[in-house]
Design an enzyme around this catalytic site. Structure first.
Site, PDB file in Angstrom:
ATOM      1  CE  LYS A  64     -60.557   8.907  17.573  1.00 24.85           C
ATOM      2  NZ  LYS A  64     -59.169   7.919  17.522  1.00 24.85           N
ATOM      3  CD  GLN A 108     -58.685   4.875  16.271  1.00 24.86           C
ATOM      4  OE1 GLN A 108     -59.611   5.441  15.558  1.00 24.86           O
ATOM      5  NE2 GLN A 108     -58.572   4.115  17.291  1.00 24.86           N
ATOM      6  CG  ASP A 131     -54.929  11.561  15.947  1.00 27.58           C
ATOM      7  OD1 ASP A 131     -54.854  12.486  16.255  1.00 27.58           O
ATOM      8  OD2 ASP A 131     -54.857   9.942  15.428  1.00 27.58           O
TER       9      ASP A 131
END
Ligand code: NAP
Length: 297
Positions: A64, A108, A131
């Site tokens: 990422k 995460q 997200d």
């Protein structure tokens, strides 16, 4: 881009190369990011929080950060020890919520066992939810007013669109109903006018559903559990699963939920693992970040 039929060793189905789609998309995101920088006098910013030492999570986070470099997004990384308390994690998230240089926050997952991922997500400001996992943003998505779109399902839609795979009016089956993949996947396919069936671990006779489907998105998290005999002739199979399997020689390799090589001469097109949905997930995270940044202007 034109439809390019590609063969992988031992498999003649059309390979839907998420990796290639992702390269093209990242170039566009880099341009959008540069435009934002001109307007705002700073690049878009993504903050990534990683708690603990799960090796797979470390690899995902490194990828990422690399994608941020490629797309002109400023990234910051908060690495917290496994023993981080919920209170401390909340403080870190709240600091990032208040930081004007941070447009998107990515926590995460999974978190170490003593922390609750579902709860920690709710601490992220919806305006920085890169997200699309907060209840507010999922609600917005459902009501057609999304600030961001869940990265993996969005990546699947972009792959289908890129290869001109018609979704409207098609029978689509989604295997899996998680908040992160299955549920939003079914929603996006339905928004694109597919007729969608969602299957899960309690579905009776899964094959009865998959054999009827024009498009099957498999996100069950079961290594190579579907193959020959499970899919319709000329169907399209998108494999979201990602697993590391150990080979007899002791080495390991990545595999998905589907045994793609068995589908030669049966399905029309399918995504490989690796190189299919995975790179798209990261790319859509970058696009969400730039979208959020523009919302902060
Ligand atoms: N490529 C990427 O970028 C990416 C991104 C995210 C996830 N993934 C991968 O995608 C997979 C799914 O992720 P997830 O987070 O959605 O997993 P998850 O939360 O474990 O959900 C799995 C879903 O599959 C269903 N399921 C499990 N076994 C099944 C079976 N035998 N038949 C039918 N349905 C079954 C489960 O049903 P129940 O609801 O009944 O339990 C559940 O809804 C994992 O391999 C994950 O690593 C990949």
């Amino acid at each position: 881009m034109d439809y390019i039929p590609v063969t992988i060793k031992g498999c003649s189905v059309q390979i839907l190369e998420g990796k290639a789609v992702s390269v093209a998309r990242r170039a566009k995101i880099a341009a959008l990011s540069a435009e934002f920088k001109v307007k705002a006098g700073r690049p878009p910013g993504l903050a990534v929080i990683l708690v603990g030492d799960d090796p797979a999570s470390h690899v995902y986070v490194a990828n990422k950060i690399k994608a941020c470099h490629e797309t002109g997004i400023r990234s910051t990384e908060q690495k917290l020890p496994t023993g981080t308390t919920a209170q401390h994690l909340r403080e870190v998230i709240e600091e990032l919520n208040a930081d004007p240089l941070v447009d998107g926050i990515l926590l995460q997952l999974p978190l170490p066992k003593h922390l609750k991922g579902d709860e920690a997500i709710t601490w992220i400001s919806p305006g920085k939810d890169a997200d699309c996992l907060t209840p507010q943003n999922l609600g917005r998505l459902w009501s057609g007013r999304a600030l961001t779109t869940p990265c993996t399902p969005w990546g699947v839609m972009v792959i289908l669109e890129h290869y001109n795979i018609d979704v409207a009016g098609k029978n689509a089956v989604v295997i899996g109903r998680s908040n992160i993949v299955g549920k939003p996947m079914a929603h996006l396919l339905s928004q694109a006018n597919a007729t969608v069936t969602v299957c899960h671990s309690k579905t009776k006779d899964l094959r009865e559903h998959t054999l009827r489907a024009d498009i099957v998105v498999v996100a069950a998290g079961q290594p190579e559990f579907l193959g020959k005999g499970d899919f319709k002739k000329d169907g399209v199979v998108v494999d979201v699963g990602i697993h590391r399997k150990t080979l007899p020689n002791g080495k390991s390799k990545l595999c998905g939920d589907v045994r793609l090589k068995e589908l030669e001469g049966i399905i029309r097109a399918g995504t490989p693992v690796p190189g299919g949905v995975g790179p798209m997930t990261i790319t859509m995270l970058m696009e969400n970040t730039v979208k959020l940044a523009n919302g902060h202007l």
